[in-house]
Design a protein around this motif. Structure first.
Motif, mmCIF file in Angstrom:
data_model
loop_
_atom_site.group_PDB
_atom_site.id
_atom_site.type_symbol
_atom_site.label_atom_id
_atom_site.label_comp_id
_atom_site.label_asym_id
_atom_site.label_seq_id
_atom_site.Cartn_x
_atom_site.Cartn_y
_atom_site.Cartn_z
ATOM 1 N N PRO A 22 0.818 -1.387 -0.013
ATOM 2 C CA PRO A 22 0.135 0.049 -0.071
ATOM 3 C C PRO A 22 0.819 1.163 -0.028
ATOM 4 N N GLU A 23 0.432 2.177 -0.673
ATOM 5 C CA GLU A 23 1.033 3.596 -0.686
ATOM 6 C C GLU A 23 1.141 4.413 0.429
ATOM 7 N N ASN A 24 0.113 3.917 1.332
ATOM 8 C CA ASN A 24 0.129 4.778 2.479
ATOM 9 C C ASN A 24 1.036 4.269 3.953
ATOM 10 N N LEU A 25 1.824 3.549 3.620
ATOM 11 C CA LEU A 25 2.680 2.797 4.682
ATOM 12 C C LEU A 25 3.822 3.762 5.238
ATOM 13 N N TRP A 26 4.156 4.632 4.195
ATOM 14 C CA TRP A 26 5.394 5.706 4.601
ATOM 15 C C TRP A 26 4.818 6.882 4.248
ATOM 16 N N THR A 27 5.394 7.963 5.159
ATOM 17 C CA THR A 27 5.113 9.315 4.857
ATOM 18 C C THR A 27 6.646 9.945 4.733
ATOM 19 N N LYS A 28 6.621 11.029 4.066
ATOM 20 C CA LYS A 28 7.842 11.672 3.735
ATOM 21 C C LYS A 28 7.879 12.827 4.635
ATOM 22 N N CYS A 29 8.861 13.261 5.439
ATOM 23 C CA CYS A 29 8.833 14.313 6.248
ATOM 24 C C CYS A 29 9.061 15.746 5.458
ATOM 25 N N PRO A 30 8.345 16.805 5.367
ATOM 26 C CA PRO A 30 8.495 17.614 4.489
ATOM 27 C C PRO A 30 9.520 18.803 4.936
ATOM 28 N N GLU A 31 10.036 18.525 6.220
ATOM 29 C CA GLU A 31 11.354 19.032 6.583
ATOM 30 C C GLU A 31 12.704 18.661 6.465
ATOM 31 N N CYS A 32 12.864 17.381 6.537
ATOM 32 C CA CYS A 32 14.142 16.815 6.321
ATOM 33 C C CYS A 32 14.205 15.752 5.103
ATOM 34 N N THR A 34 12.912 12.546 5.587
ATOM 35 C CA THR A 34 12.972 11.220 5.783
ATOM 36 C C THR A 34 11.786 10.390 5.660
ATOM 37 N N MET A 35 11.731 9.184 5.229
ATOM 38 C CA MET A 35 10.835 8.249 5.003
ATOM 39 C C MET A 35 10.301 7.691 6.438
ATOM 40 N N LEU A 36 9.190 7.885 6.678
ATOM 41 C CA LEU A 36 8.770 7.244 8.258
ATOM 42 C C LEU A 36 7.723 6.232 7.923
ATOM 43 N N PHE A 37 7.685 5.354 8.731
ATOM 44 C CA PHE A 37 6.812 4.153 8.518
ATOM 45 C C PHE A 37 5.429 4.854 9.512
ATOM 46 N N HIS A 38 4.246 4.280 8.797
ATOM 47 C CA HIS A 38 3.336 5.148 9.379
ATOM 48 C C HIS A 38 3.096 4.931 10.838
ATOM 49 N N ARG A 39 3.069 3.446 11.431
ATOM 50 C CA ARG A 39 2.969 3.455 12.802
ATOM 51 C C ARG A 39 3.760 4.051 13.663
ATOM 52 N N LEU A 41 5.249 6.695 12.959
ATOM 53 C CA LEU A 41 4.860 8.252 13.134
ATOM 54 C C LEU A 41 3.487 8.529 13.900
ATOM 55 N N LYS A 42 2.649 7.561 13.796
ATOM 56 C CA LYS A 42 1.355 7.764 14.785
ATOM 57 C C LYS A 42 1.819 7.547 16.191
ATOM 58 N N ASP A 43 2.614 6.736 16.451
ATOM 59 C CA ASP A 43 2.981 6.595 17.878
ATOM 60 C C ASP A 43 3.645 7.802 18.369
ATOM 61 N N ASN A 44 4.273 8.548 17.593
ATOM 62 C CA ASN A 44 4.986 9.619 17.823
ATOM 63 C C ASN A 44 4.208 10.994 17.894
ATOM 64 N N LEU A 45 2.873 10.772 17.577
ATOM 65 C CA LEU A 45 2.121 11.878 17.444
ATOM 66 C C LEU A 45 2.166 12.832 16.205
ATOM 67 N N ASN A 46 2.668 12.138 15.079
ATOM 68 C CA ASN A 46 3.001 12.875 13.851
ATOM 69 C C ASN A 46 4.063 13.584 13.887
ATOM 70 N N VAL A 47 5.047 13.312 14.823
ATOM 71 C CA VAL A 47 6.259 14.293 15.007
ATOM 72 C C VAL A 47 7.278 13.429 14.443
ATOM 73 N N CYS A 48 8.091 13.978 13.473
ATOM 74 C CA CYS A 48 9.151 13.492 12.960
ATOM 75 C C CYS A 48 10.299 12.869 13.810
ATOM 76 N N THR A 49 10.602 11.674 13.841
ATOM 77 C CA THR A 49 11.597 10.987 14.680
ATOM 78 C C THR A 49 13.032 11.536 14.369
ATOM 79 N N SER A 50 13.149 12.082 13.188
ATOM 80 C CA SER A 50 14.496 12.183 12.707
ATOM 81 C C SER A 50 14.820 13.734 13.090
#
Length: 311
Positions: A22-32, A34-39, A41-50
């Motif tokens: 599925p295309e929605n498994l990864w989200t690209k951070c608009p700032e840095c 980084t490709m973030l796995f959707h789970r 990212l969700k666990d981190n309250l939509n805050v980039c872990t990088s």
């Protein structure tokens, strides 16, 4: 019939073919980037872990983290006129509304709810930037008035999360009329001596900043949120000068006295709990679940007479 070509080969190909992802498994951070796995990212309250960039959160996602157990009750908002000006640009205004409602699953750009936050009853309202840029129209005005009236009726504080590109041009002067209207709603809370706390998220601009978003008793912002009336590009083109680094960002406004706090999203709930209970004159919240008291102790407490006035 060639059974090897018609049966065996397709069967082998189906076993070893590449599984569709599925295309929605990864989200690209608009700032840095980084490709973030959707789970994750969700666990981190939509805050980039990088890079710690705070991405947008829908009102329901915010409320799921804000309220105890993610449990809340929606507050009804009166429906405004669908298309008061019969506005049309590239699309008819009702068509734009229907498209936004379909993509977000919400009726309007603000959601109002009531519930408990660390067992402290509150009313909360949150704007959805994904709904036509969170623009302030008659529905948003109705939502803030409904939230203020509900807070006054229940004697609860109001916490508002702002995220908007300004007033909604499709409603013209009717959208601008929501600025004094929401100011009156905030004044209702002041007269009732109830706390009004505003959390400014990225971005909060235009007429929203010029009205209810900057009238809180406490002004909190998320890191690096853009908070302004006119955007930096417009100002640069007007004055023809280069603006300071970080101009109109949350940290800049904090340094210049326009905000009380800049708080990371993961610490925001605890801070809202502490501030709300402090303003209500309540003791600090107890973390974790306390066991129920023994029945004899509970009966003794309930049977004690109420304290009378000091002599």
């Amino acid at each position: 019939m060639n059974w090897i070509s018609n049966y065996v080969r397709p069967k082998i190909n189906s076993l070893f073919s590449r599984r569709e992802v599925p295309e929605n498994l990864w989200t690209k951070c608009p700032e840095c980037g980084t490709m973030l796995f959707h789970r994750e990212l969700k666990d981190n309250l939509n805050v980039c872990t990088s890079c710690d960039h705070h991405m947008a959160l829908s009102p329901r996602e915010r409320f799921a983290d804000l309220f105890d157990g993610g449990i809340f009750t929606e507050v009804a908002v009166p429906e405004p006129l669908a298309d008061p000006l019969h506005f049309r640009d590239q699309k008819r205004y009702p068509d734009r509304l229907k498209a936004a409602q379909k993509s977000t699953g919400e009726y309007g750009a603000m959601l109002v709810a009531e519930g408990e936050m660390a067992r402290t009853p509150i009313v909360a309202a949150a704007q959805d930037f994904a709904f036509m840029g969170g623009s302030m129209g008659m529905f948003v005005g109705n939502a803030i008035v409904a939230a203020a009236e509900r807070a006054v009726a229940l004697r609860r504080p109001l916490i508002l999360f702002s995220a908007a590109g300004g007033a909604r041009m499709q409603e013209g002067i009717l959208s601008l009329m929501q600025m004094p209207r929401t100011t009156v709603a905030v004044e209702m809370l002041r007269e009732a001596r109830l706390p009004y706390i505003v959390v400014l998220t990225h971005p909060t601009t235009g007429g929203v900043t010029a009205s209810y978003a900057m009238l809180g008793d406490i002004q909190i912002a998320e890191p690096n949120a853009l908070i302004c009336f006119a955007g930096p590009r417009v100002i640069e083109q007007t004055i023809r000068e280069k603006l300071p680094e970080g101009f109109q960002r949350a940290e800049y406004l904090l340094d210049h006295g326009m905000l009380d706090r800049v708080t990371h999203r993961k610490q925001l709930r605890d801070e809202l709990i502490a501030i709300t209970r402090l303003l209500l004159g309540l003791p600090p919240a107890v973390k974790g679940e306390l066991p129920p008291p023994d029945q004899p102790i509970l009966t003794a407490i309930q049977s004690q007479p109420a304290a009378g006035p000091a002599q």
